[in-house]
Design an enzyme around this catalytic site. Structure first.
Site, PDB file in Angstrom:
ATOM      1  N   LYS A   1       0.804  -1.221   0.000  1.00 59.27           N
ATOM      2  CA  LYS A   1       0.000   0.000   0.000  1.00 59.27           C
ATOM      3  C   LYS A   1       0.849   1.290   0.000  1.00 59.27           C
ATOM      4  CE  LYS A   1      -4.151  -2.062   2.106  1.00 59.27           C
ATOM      5  NZ  LYS A   1      -5.094  -1.990   3.258  1.00 59.27           N
TER       6      LYS A   1
ATOM      7  N   TYR B   1     -12.399  -1.913  -3.800  1.00 60.70           N
ATOM      8  CA  TYR B   1     -12.950  -2.024  -2.441  1.00 60.70           C
ATOM      9  C   TYR B   1     -14.478  -1.876  -2.428  1.00 60.70           C
ATOM     10  CZ  TYR B   1      -8.392  -2.073  -0.074  1.00 60.70           C
ATOM     11  OH  TYR B   1      -7.149  -2.415   0.393  1.00 60.70           O
TER      12      TYR B   1
ATOM     13  N   GLU C   1      -9.444 -10.416  -7.674  1.00 66.96           N
ATOM     14  CA  GLU C   1      -8.478  -9.323  -7.460  1.00 66.96           C
ATOM     15  C   GLU C   1      -7.287  -9.445  -8.417  1.00 66.96           C
ATOM     16  OE1 GLU C   1      -9.786  -8.683  -2.801  1.00 66.96           O
ATOM     17  OE2 GLU C   1      -7.801  -9.484  -3.222  1.00 66.96           O
TER      18      GLU C   1
ATOM     19  N   HIS D   1      -2.282  -5.236   1.588  1.00 69.11           N
ATOM     20  CA  HIS D   1      -3.573  -5.903   1.374  1.00 69.11           C
ATOM     21  C   HIS D   1      -3.324  -7.383   1.140  1.00 69.11           C
ATOM     22  CE1 HIS D   1      -7.499  -6.935  -0.357  1.00 69.11           C
ATOM     23  NE2 HIS D   1      -6.814  -7.605  -1.277  1.00 69.11           N
TER      24      HIS D   1
ATOM     25  N   ASN E   1      -2.288   0.458   6.783  1.00 73.50           N
ATOM     26  CA  ASN E   1      -1.804  -0.788   7.378  1.00 73.50           C
ATOM     27  C   ASN E   1      -0.913  -1.606   6.451  1.00 73.50           C
ATOM     28  OD1 ASN E   1      -3.768  -1.592   5.645  1.00 73.50           O
ATOM     29  ND2 ASN E   1      -5.078  -2.579   7.166  1.00 73.50           N
TER      30      ASN E   1
END
Ligand code: UDP
Ligand code: MG
Length: 138
Positions: free
Chosen positions: A10, A50, A127, A116, A113
């Site tokens: 990320k 998302y 995905e 993913h 965070n």
């Protein structure tokens, strides 16, 4: 039998120069990188990726975050790929993640965070196809 999962390194990780460290950990865990792309997600892409979270209060912030800088999208292969990545990634909130997990060591907050990971084989497939053609997976 190896199978596949999908990860995004990320924007916070890329900004902080943690891309190599995170990929190295994944390789140490036995994941093979089948495909890897550096991409700047558009808002439309982030919203689509998302979409399952569209109604959640954190959704607008999540889209802002995921479009705040480039990410690395990667298709990974290993035995038990999906559950193993979830395990080495750690809990969504880095503060609650187990010691030694990627989110514990590199995540900043429940939003930022670090990484993913797909939550099921079915979603891994969806995905991966969001970012890669089958011919790009080697
Ligand atoms: N997220 C957030 N606030 C929350 C929960 C999630 O900002 O309260 C973000 C966070 O970046 C997370 C992503 O939304 O990784 C997707 O949430 P999910 O519940 O699917 O967590 P994950 O599968 O990534 O652990
Ligand atoms: Mg999830």
């Amino acid at each position: 039998m190896p199978n596949r999962t999908f990860t995004i390194i990320k924007p916070d990780s890329v900004r902080k120069g943690n891309f190599g460290k995170i990929i190295s950990r994944l390789e140490d865990e036995g994941f093979r990188v089948l495909g890897l792309k550096k991409v700047s997600l558009s808002r439309t892409q982030a919203e689509g990726f998302y979409a399952v979270h569209r109604e959640r209060p954190f959704f607008p912030g999540l889209v802002d975050y995921m479009t705040s800088g480039p990410v690395y999208a990667a298709a990974l292969e290993r035995s038990e790929a999906v559950p193993h990545l979830r395990k080495v990634m750690g809990a969504t909130d880095p503060a609650k993640a187990d010691a030694g997990t990627i989110r514990k060591d590199f995540g900043e907050s429940i939003e930022q965070n670090a990484i993913h990971g797909s939550d099921s084989d079915e979603n891994a497939k969806i995905e991966i196809s969001f970012f890669f053609a089958e011919s790009e997976l080697l």
